[in-house]
Design a protein around this motif. Structure first.
Motif, PDB file in Angstrom:
ATOM      1  N   ASP A 148      30.108  36.514   9.272  1.00  0.00           N
ATOM      2  CA  ASP A 148      28.880  36.121   9.965  1.00  0.00           C
ATOM      3  C   ASP A 148      27.933  35.350   9.047  1.00  0.00           C
ATOM      4  O   ASP A 148      27.192  34.466   9.506  1.00  0.00           O
ATOM      5  CB  ASP A 148      28.185  37.333  10.586  1.00  0.00           C
ATOM      6  N   ILE A 197      23.100  38.863   6.844  1.00  0.00           N
ATOM      7  CA  ILE A 197      22.240  37.889   7.522  1.00  0.00           C
ATOM      8  C   ILE A 197      20.773  38.127   7.186  1.00  0.00           C
ATOM      9  O   ILE A 197      20.001  37.185   6.947  1.00  0.00           O
ATOM     10  CB  ILE A 197      22.442  37.936   9.052  1.00  0.00           C
ATOM     11  N   SER A 201      19.011  35.007   5.460  1.00  0.00           N
ATOM     12  CA  SER A 201      18.053  34.279   6.309  1.00  0.00           C
ATOM     13  C   SER A 201      16.735  34.031   5.581  1.00  0.00           C
ATOM     14  O   SER A 201      16.045  33.047   5.862  1.00  0.00           O
ATOM     15  CB  SER A 201      17.798  35.046   7.608  1.00  0.00           C
ATOM     16  N   GLU A 261      29.271  31.771   8.775  1.00  0.00           N
ATOM     17  CA  GLU A 261      28.918  31.052  10.009  1.00  0.00           C
ATOM     18  C   GLU A 261      27.434  30.706  10.037  1.00  0.00           C
ATOM     19  O   GLU A 261      27.058  29.579  10.412  1.00  0.00           O
ATOM     20  CB  GLU A 261      29.281  31.903  11.221  1.00  0.00           C
ATOM     21  N   TYR A 262      26.585  31.639   9.641  1.00  0.00           N
ATOM     22  CA  TYR A 262      25.140  31.419   9.657  1.00  0.00           C
ATOM     23  C   TYR A 262      24.756  30.252   8.757  1.00  0.00           C
ATOM     24  O   TYR A 262      23.963  29.380   9.145  1.00  0.00           O
ATOM     25  CB  TYR A 262      24.422  32.695   9.215  1.00  0.00           C
ATOM     26  N   ASN A 301      23.260  26.569   9.995  1.00  0.00           N
ATOM     27  CA  ASN A 301      21.852  26.348   9.697  1.00  0.00           C
ATOM     28  C   ASN A 301      21.600  25.342   8.582  1.00  0.00           C
ATOM     29  O   ASN A 301      20.454  25.143   8.178  1.00  0.00           O
ATOM     30  CB  ASN A 301      21.177  27.681   9.348  1.00  0.00           C
TER      31      ASN A 301
END
Length: 372
Positions: free
Chosen positions: A202, A177, A181, A205-206, A210
């Motif tokens: 994760d 992440i 990000s 999903e992120y 987004n």
């Protein structure tokens, strides 16, 4: 976007007032052909009227995120004897589901951004040099020191079919992440985001949560890894599992073709817009809310290596989607790409190209499997 459309777009960026006759002269094609390409670029949203205003929000089409590894291919000369040494050959090539998809798309004329993780060992340097040579943009990937590449070892039987395989993909956990990000504004600027499930759950999903304006495309990779997206189906525009991965994701066992309607309906009800299920020799199942069926090529390929066929099929499907083909045509293109790849020892066939994809001379068996 086709290669020719990309050429036109680059020229128009430099001179928005250029005439169609001037474009035809520059590219050595007919003016009528230029008009068709311009019309397609306007329909796809890349150009807005005259003087050919560039639509910057849709100037980026495909971003591919996921595995890049070294593929070791062991091929037995004869029937494999368990718990014994089997004479054969051992070769290696550059693979990874996402890398193969990105490379295939590039060979099909679709430029794309590829994001993965690379080490600094001899194999890492070799694969980075190769990707630079073919022109695949991986500049936003993660680059590690004192680490090697992820590895995939496939063992083929005497018929050149996959007997078993082992993957060592832990290094992909470095795409976390914190890393992703920092790239999310770049990633969500793409119309299509293609991911494989080698990525962490994760991270999958992120990205899904987004990038609401992008169309999410997912390759399931394996039965176990497919489970990472079981709770994310509502975010996914296009999904391509094989039948075993489809069983895992829907909790519906596949025993006969009557079960296919149940499996497809689970995906569609959970929000997936387009479903393509690899059915092995039976072909590719395709379904959306309006149309469904199974399509396969009637001719049999001379199989050299089945590793990479699924990745090629996904690439053919994406090529169809990007070029706004209907769902049946997308499934046909997936079949063709897999057919071409099966006849090569390379996981990405040297014969994959837009021309070979569109000019395939084989015949198809197409049959509807249930009423929409």
């Amino acid at each position: 976007m086709t290669k020719r459309e990309q050429e036109l777009l680059e020229i128009i960026k430099e001179n928005p007032y250029i005439s169609q006759n001037e474009l035809a002269d520059l590219l050595n094609i007919k003016r009528s052909s230029v008009a068709v390409h311009i019309s397609n670029l306007i329909k796809k949203g890349y150009l807005v009227g005259r003087a050919y205003v560039i639509n910057s929000n849709l100037s980026k089409e495909v971003c591919v995120i996921g595995g890049c590894n070294i593929d070791f291919i062991a091929k037995s000369f004869e029937k494999i004897n368990m718990k014994d040494s089997n004479p054969g050959t051992l070769e290696y090539s550059f693979g990874g589901v996402a890398k193969n998809i990105a490379e295939n798309l590039l060979k099909m004329g679709i430029d794309n951004k590829f994001i993965s993780v690379f080490g600094d060992d001899v194999y890492s340097r070799e694969i980075k040099d190769y990707l630079k040579k073919i022109g695949l943009d991986f500049s936003n990937s993660k680059f590690l020191t004192n680490r090697g590449m992820s590895n995939y070892i496939s063992i083929l039987d005497e018929n050149n079919d996959l007997f078993t395989a082992i993957s060592s993909m832990e290094v992909l956990d470095e795409i976390n992440i914190e890393f992703i990000s920092k790239l999310i504004d770049l990633i969500k600027s793409y119309k299509y985001i293609v991911m494989d499930t080698n990525l962490r759950e994760d991270v999958l999903e992120y990205i899904c949560k987004n990038c609401p304006n992008s169309k999410i495309i997912v390759d399931c990779v394996s039965r176990k890894k497919a489970l990472k997206i079981k709770k994310l189906l509502k975010y996914i525009y296009l999904l391509k599992p094989n039948i075993y991965e489809a069983e895992e994701l829907t909790d519906i066992p596949y025993e006969n073709e009557s079960d296919l309607e149940k499996i497809v309906n689970v995906f569609l009800e959970k929000g997936v817009k387009k479903v393509f299920i690899s059915m092995g020799e039976k072909g590719i199942l395709y379904a959306d809310k309006n149309e469904n069926g199974i399509v396969r090529i009637n001719e049999k390929p001379k199989i050299e290596n089945t590793s990479g066929c699924g990745d090629a099929a996904m690439s053919g499907i994406i090529f169809g989607v990007v070029n706004e083909k209907d769902i049946l045509e997308c499934a046909k293109l997936g079949n063709v790409a897999g057919f071409i790849t099966a006849q090569s020892m390379d996981t990405v066939s040297k014969n994959i190209s837009e021309k070979n994809l569109l000019n395939f001379g084989g015949s198809y068996e197409i049959r509807k499997i249930f009423n929409s």
